[in-house]
Design a protein around this motif. Structure first.
Motif, PDB file in Angstrom:
ATOM      1  N   THR B  22       0.871  -1.167   0.000  1.00 25.06           N
ATOM      2  CA  THR B  22       0.000   0.000   0.000  1.00 25.06           C
ATOM      3  C   THR B  22       0.912   1.222   0.000  1.00 25.06           C
ATOM      4  O   THR B  22       1.766   1.343   0.874  1.00 25.06           O
ATOM      5  CB  THR B  22      -0.892   0.005   1.256  1.00 25.06           C
ATOM      6  N   ARG B  23       0.738   2.054  -0.973  1.00 22.76           N
ATOM      7  CA  ARG B  23       1.637   3.189  -1.093  1.00 22.76           C
ATOM      8  C   ARG B  23       0.837   4.485  -0.909  1.00 22.76           C
ATOM      9  O   ARG B  23      -0.077   4.769  -1.675  1.00 22.76           O
ATOM     10  CB  ARG B  23       2.298   3.150  -2.465  1.00 22.76           C
ATOM     11  N   ILE B  24       1.196   5.215   0.105  1.00 20.89           N
ATOM     12  CA  ILE B  24       0.509   6.475   0.382  1.00 20.89           C
ATOM     13  C   ILE B  24       1.454   7.598  -0.024  1.00 20.89           C
ATOM     14  O   ILE B  24       2.579   7.674   0.469  1.00 20.89           O
ATOM     15  CB  ILE B  24       0.159   6.581   1.871  1.00 20.89           C
ATOM     16  N   GLU B  25       1.011   8.424  -0.955  1.00 16.33           N
ATOM     17  CA  GLU B  25       1.904   9.477  -1.454  1.00 16.33           C
ATOM     18  C   GLU B  25       1.295  10.856  -1.285  1.00 16.33           C
ATOM     19  O   GLU B  25       0.185  11.111  -1.750  1.00 16.33           O
ATOM     20  CB  GLU B  25       2.216   9.221  -2.933  1.00 16.33           C
ATOM     21  N   ASN B  26       2.028  11.725  -0.636  1.00 20.58           N
ATOM     22  CA  ASN B  26       1.636  13.136  -0.477  1.00 20.58           C
ATOM     23  C   ASN B  26       0.228  13.309   0.058  1.00 20.58           C
ATOM     24  O   ASN B  26      -0.489  14.210  -0.362  1.00 20.58           O
ATOM     25  CB  ASN B  26       1.708  13.875  -1.820  1.00 20.58           C
ATOM     26  N   LEU B  27      -0.180  12.435   0.946  1.00 12.75           N
ATOM     27  CA  LEU B  27      -1.548  12.500   1.422  1.00 12.75           C
ATOM     28  C   LEU B  27      -1.739  13.690   2.377  1.00 12.75           C
ATOM     29  O   LEU B  27      -0.898  13.961   3.232  1.00 12.75           O
ATOM     30  CB  LEU B  27      -1.905  11.191   2.126  1.00 12.75           C
ATOM     31  N   ASN B  41       3.819  10.401   3.474  1.00 12.51           N
ATOM     32  CA  ASN B  41       4.291   9.369   2.550  1.00 12.51           C
ATOM     33  C   ASN B  41       4.593   8.096   3.328  1.00 12.51           C
ATOM     34  O   ASN B  41       5.331   8.134   4.303  1.00 12.51           O
ATOM     35  CB  ASN B  41       5.564   9.823   1.836  1.00 12.51           C
ATOM     36  N   LEU B  42       4.003   7.000   2.879  1.00 14.66           N
ATOM     37  CA  LEU B  42       4.177   5.738   3.600  1.00 14.66           C
ATOM     38  C   LEU B  42       4.120   4.569   2.633  1.00 14.66           C
ATOM     39  O   LEU B  42       3.338   4.587   1.676  1.00 14.66           O
ATOM     40  CB  LEU B  42       3.020   5.537   4.590  1.00 14.66           C
ATOM     41  N   HIS B  43       4.940   3.571   2.904  1.00 15.27           N
ATOM     42  CA  HIS B  43       4.803   2.310   2.181  1.00 15.27           C
ATOM     43  C   HIS B  43       4.491   1.249   3.212  1.00 15.27           C
ATOM     44  O   HIS B  43       5.193   1.141   4.217  1.00 15.27           O
ATOM     45  CB  HIS B  43       6.112   1.915   1.489  1.00 15.27           C
ATOM     46  N   VAL B  44       3.460   0.478   2.961  1.00 16.38           N
ATOM     47  CA  VAL B  44       3.131  -0.585   3.902  1.00 16.38           C
ATOM     48  C   VAL B  44       3.172  -1.902   3.145  1.00 16.38           C
ATOM     49  O   VAL B  44       2.514  -2.050   2.108  1.00 16.38           O
ATOM     50  CB  VAL B  44       1.724  -0.366   4.500  1.00 16.38           C
ATOM     51  N   ALA B 218       7.218  -1.573  20.509  1.00 19.04           N
ATOM     52  CA  ALA B 218       8.645  -1.797  20.289  1.00 19.04           C
ATOM     53  C   ALA B 218       8.943  -3.285  20.132  1.00 19.04           C
ATOM     54  O   ALA B 218       9.815  -3.681  19.366  1.00 19.04           O
ATOM     55  CB  ALA B 218       9.442  -1.225  21.455  1.00 19.04           C
ATOM     56  N   ARG B 219       8.186  -4.111  20.846  1.00 25.72           N
ATOM     57  CA  ARG B 219       8.450  -5.543  20.784  1.00 25.72           C
ATOM     58  C   ARG B 219       7.759  -6.242  19.615  1.00 25.72           C
ATOM     59  O   ARG B 219       8.242  -7.249  19.123  1.00 25.72           O
ATOM     60  CB  ARG B 219       8.011  -6.199  22.102  1.00 25.72           C
ATOM     61  N   HIS B 220       6.590  -5.728  19.195  1.00 21.27           N
ATOM     62  CA  HIS B 220       5.804  -6.488  18.226  1.00 21.27           C
ATOM     63  C   HIS B 220       5.757  -5.906  16.818  1.00 21.27           C
ATOM     64  O   HIS B 220       5.487  -6.632  15.871  1.00 21.27           O
ATOM     65  CB  HIS B 220       4.371  -6.668  18.735  1.00 21.27           C
ATOM     66  N   ALA B 221       5.930  -4.605  16.665  1.00 23.13           N
ATOM     67  CA  ALA B 221       5.755  -4.017  15.335  1.00 23.13           C
ATOM     68  C   ALA B 221       7.002  -4.249  14.479  1.00 23.13           C
ATOM     69  O   ALA B 221       8.110  -4.309  14.986  1.00 23.13           O
ATOM     70  CB  ALA B 221       5.478  -2.525  15.459  1.00 23.13           C
ATOM     71  N   ASP B 222       6.764  -4.389  13.163  1.00 19.71           N
ATOM     72  CA  ASP B 222       7.897  -4.487  12.246  1.00 19.71           C
ATOM     73  C   ASP B 222       8.391  -3.102  11.868  1.00 19.71           C
ATOM     74  O   ASP B 222       9.568  -2.885  11.660  1.00 19.71           O
ATOM     75  CB  ASP B 222       7.461  -5.218  10.974  1.00 19.71           C
ATOM     76  N   ARG B 223       7.426  -2.207  11.734  1.00 14.71           N
ATOM     77  CA  ARG B 223       7.787  -0.834  11.399  1.00 14.71           C
ATOM     78  C   ARG B 223       7.030   0.124  12.299  1.00 14.71           C
ATOM     79  O   ARG B 223       5.921  -0.158  12.715  1.00 14.71           O
ATOM     80  CB  ARG B 223       7.395  -0.515   9.949  1.00 14.71           C
ATOM     81  N   LEU B 224       7.652   1.230  12.502  1.00 16.68           N
ATOM     82  CA  LEU B 224       7.050   2.255  13.337  1.00 16.68           C
ATOM     83  C   LEU B 224       6.987   3.541  12.524  1.00 16.68           C
ATOM     84  O   LEU B 224       7.923   3.852  11.786  1.00 16.68           O
ATOM     85  CB  LEU B 224       7.954   2.460  14.559  1.00 16.68           C
ATOM     86  N   VAL B 225       5.869   4.230  12.646  1.00 17.26           N
ATOM     87  CA  VAL B 225       5.753   5.516  11.969  1.00 17.26           C
ATOM     88  C   VAL B 225       5.414   6.542  13.032  1.00 17.26           C
ATOM     89  O   VAL B 225       4.412   6.391  13.735  1.00 17.26           O
ATOM     90  CB  VAL B 225       4.641   5.485  10.900  1.00 17.26           C
ATOM     91  N   VAL B 231       4.688  12.745   8.569  1.00 17.88           N
ATOM     92  CA  VAL B 231       5.558  11.686   9.069  1.00 17.88           C
ATOM     93  C   VAL B 231       6.870  12.299   9.556  1.00 17.88           C
ATOM     94  O   VAL B 231       7.603  12.918   8.785  1.00 17.88           O
ATOM     95  CB  VAL B 231       5.841  10.647   7.966  1.00 17.88           C
ATOM     96  N   LEU B 232       7.163  12.152  10.833  1.00 17.61           N
ATOM     97  CA  LEU B 232       8.401  12.702  11.379  1.00 17.61           C
ATOM     98  C   LEU B 232       9.536  11.697  11.294  1.00 17.61           C
ATOM     99  O   LEU B 232      10.691  12.058  11.124  1.00 17.61           O
ATOM    100  CB  LEU B 232       8.191  13.125  12.841  1.00 17.61           C
ATOM    101  N   ALA B 233       9.201  10.421  11.464  1.00 12.95           N
ATOM    102  CA  ALA B 233      10.222   9.388  11.372  1.00 12.95           C
ATOM    103  C   ALA B 233       9.543   8.075  11.037  1.00 12.95           C
ATOM    104  O   ALA B 233       8.412   7.841  11.449  1.00 12.95           O
ATOM    105  CB  ALA B 233      10.966   9.259  12.699  1.00 12.95           C
ATOM    106  N   SER B 234      10.215   7.219  10.275  1.00  9.83           N
ATOM    107  CA  SER B 234       9.676   5.888  10.063  1.00  9.83           C
ATOM    108  C   SER B 234      10.825   4.906   9.836  1.00  9.83           C
ATOM    109  O   SER B 234      11.889   5.285   9.374  1.00  9.83           O
ATOM    110  CB  SER B 234       8.694   5.872   8.892  1.00  9.83           C
ATOM    111  N   GLY B 235      10.561   3.666  10.196  1.00  9.65           N
ATOM    112  CA  GLY B 235      11.604   2.645  10.077  1.00  9.65           C
ATOM    113  C   GLY B 235      11.366   1.558  11.095  1.00  9.65           C
ATOM    114  O   GLY B 235      10.238   1.386  11.564  1.00  9.65           O
TER     115      GLY B 235
END
Lengths: 282, 254
Positions: B22-27, B41-44, B218-225, B231-235
């Motif tokens: 799912t690609r969210i662009e300039n939303l 902007n997000l890629h899921v 922190a323990r369960h998610a693969d990515r954090l936004v 979006v201030l930070a993602s990874g």
């Protein structure tokens, strides 16, 4: 109707004797058909906290009847149905568009309708008295052809409920979730408002504007105190509606009171009893 | 190919995976004169649990509503298949934050299943077939024993599990969760996150979740936004929690 009269003749009441008091027997059949309609639709009114809304629809219907009378229709009921349909859609659309608190919007519409109705009815110094019958209502004046209309409405309501109830309840539980699964909530709720508008308008002259909302709200509110799922909820609401309808009508014969109000008093007592029963079990 | 890339490729070969990304662009979302979200902007990816965190009023729930099509947004929202071909609207499962029910509502879990997933009117007797299906559906979230309970009598955690089970029928391609701010005890939360981890693996779907529990995330998610109007930070959780923005927003909270 003959079959019905023969059936009622078996009852041990003085008015039930063969050939006597046909108006009472008509009223009894009318109530038996009306009770399930009010009991059923009322469940959703209470779910959606629409008690004030359905009350306002009655006011809209009243204005419609006044307008119908002014325009010189022989049957002001049909113009009233048209007016209250427009009125109910109007409330829904304004509510949807403005995101204003719904009780404010309903209050505005409701006050406007009543004021307009009284204004038009008394225009030119006319007396309001002829409209009193709509405020108090009289089920005893019902005719066999009107009972036919009620029977048709009952069948339509059951068909409507069979196909639309699930979506209505879903939208009431969480509209966003319902929409994410393809339920078109706005049209669904508008259609429901229209159904209530028609029901309230058509039955106002028999039950009375002042108490008609209680017919919708009270049986469901009482059933809610006891029921644990939707089947029990419907069953109990319809049972209470039937019981208070029939017993209220018969009681009103002996107390010589308006039947609509008598029925509502009995339902209110049942509501109090169920409230106590719930307190005890909780 | 790095580890992450391998993961994505494998995930997209899964049997349920009609949707790859799912690609969210300039939303952006503006309501009235209030800009709630801009330039998001997000890629899921599928098979991943993406958690959205941020302060109150950051626009987290609004982002979910934009993906659902509930609020009007600018920018684009693309759902891509593994082949890279654009897909029409995917099947989206949604778990709302709460239900609009008063505690006395005579609505059972079975009633909710009936209105949500069947054509059988909930005011009539519900056929055994539907009842059986409801049980099966609820068992996916260990909630089958709640079938005849009233919704108002469920605990926060129980209700959450029922809603997740319903969101999995039919199995969605994208699962959106709006976690309640309160009302679920720590035990229930832990169970809930374990359930999500399992779902992600078993069904190979993309999960986007608004979350309030940094520790569990922190323990369960693969990515954090980290979201605050944009979006201030993602990874990975580690990356995001080490970022300057994260420290600024959550300073003194953990």
């Amino acid at each position: 109707m003959e079959l019905w009269y023969n059936l009622v003749d078996l009852l041990p009441f003085e008015w039930a004797e063969p050939g006597r008091m046909l108006f009472m027997k008509n009223a009894l059949l009318a109530i038996i058909l009306l009770a399930p309609i009010f009991g059923t639709l009322g469940t959703m009114i209470v779910n959606n906290q629409m008690a004030f809304f359905s009350d306002a629809l009655g006011h809209g219907a009243f204005t419609g009847i006044v307008i119908g009378g002014l325009a010189g229709f022989l049957q002001p009921m049909w113009s009233a149905v048209a007016f209250s349909l427009v009125f109910s859609v109007g409330i829904s659309v304004v509510h949807h568009k403005t995101r204003m608190s719904s009780d404010t919007i309903i209050g505005v519409f409701s006050s406007f309708a009543v004021a307009a109705g009284i204004f038009l009815a008394t225009l030119g110094g006319k007396s309001f008295a002829k409209l009193n019958s709509y405020l108090v209502g009289s089920i005893l004046s019902i005719t066999p052809s009107e009972i036919g209309i009620i029977a048709v409405i009952l069948v339509l309501v059951l068909i409507y409920w069979y196909f639309f109830f699930n979506r209505l309840l879903f939208a009431s539980i969480n509209p966003v979730l319902a929409r994410s699964r393809g339920v078109r909530t706005f049209w669904l709720e508008t259609l429901f408002s229209m159904a209530i508008a028609v029901l309230v308008t058509v039955s106002m002259s028999w039950i009375g504007l002042l108490v008609i909302n209680s017919f919708l709200v009270l049986p469901a509110a009482a059933a809610r105190n006891l029921a644990r799922n939707q089947r029990q909820y419907h069953l109990i609401a319809v049972a209470i509606s039937l019981f208070s309808g029939v017993s209220g009508l018969i009681a009103s014969y002996y107390t010589e009171t308006a039947s609509g109000a008598t029925i509502v008093l009995i339902t209110a007592v049942i509501f109090l009893l169920t409230l106590l029963a719930r307190r005890r079990s909780a | 190919m790095n580890h992450h890339g391998i993961n994505v490729t494998r995930a997209c070969e899964g049997p349920n995976c009609g949707l790859c990304c799912t690609r969210i662009e300039n939303l952006g979302v503006t309501i009235g004169s209030d800009t709630i979200l801009s330039d998001v902007n997000l890629h899921v990816h599928c098979g991943e649990l993406t958690a959205i965190i941020g302060p109150n009023g950051a626009g987290k729930s609004t982002l979910l509503k934009a993906i659902l099509g509930e609020v009007r947004h600018t920018g684009s929202l693309k759902f891509l298949r593994s082949s890279g071909v654009r897909k029409e609207r995917p099947i989206i499962g949604y778990v709302p934050q709460h239900l609009n029910l008063d505690a006395t509502s005579p609505t059972s879990v079975l009633d909710l299943y009936a209105v949500c997933c069947s054509k059988s009117p909930a005011w009539l007797r519900i056929p055994d077939k539907v009842r059986h299906k409801a049980k099966e559906c609820l068992s996916r979230a260990q909630a089958d024993h709640l079938l005849d309970k009233r919704l108002g009598a469920l605990s926060g955690g129980e209700l959450q599990r029922v809603l997740v089970a319903l969101a999995l029928e039919p199995v969605p391609e994208l699962l959106l969760l709006d976690e309640p701010v309160s009302g679920i005890d720590q035990n229930g939360l832990e169970m809930f996150y374990n359930l999500l981890s399992d779902i992600r693996k078993d069904y190979d779907l993309s999960i986007i979740m608004v979350s309030h529990d940094l520790d569990l995330v922190a323990r369960h998610a693969d990515r954090l936004v980290l979201l605050n109007r944009t979006v201030l930070a993602s990874g990975t959780p580690r990356e995001v929690m080490a970022s300057e923005s994260f420290r600024k927003i959550f300073a003194g909270m953990s």
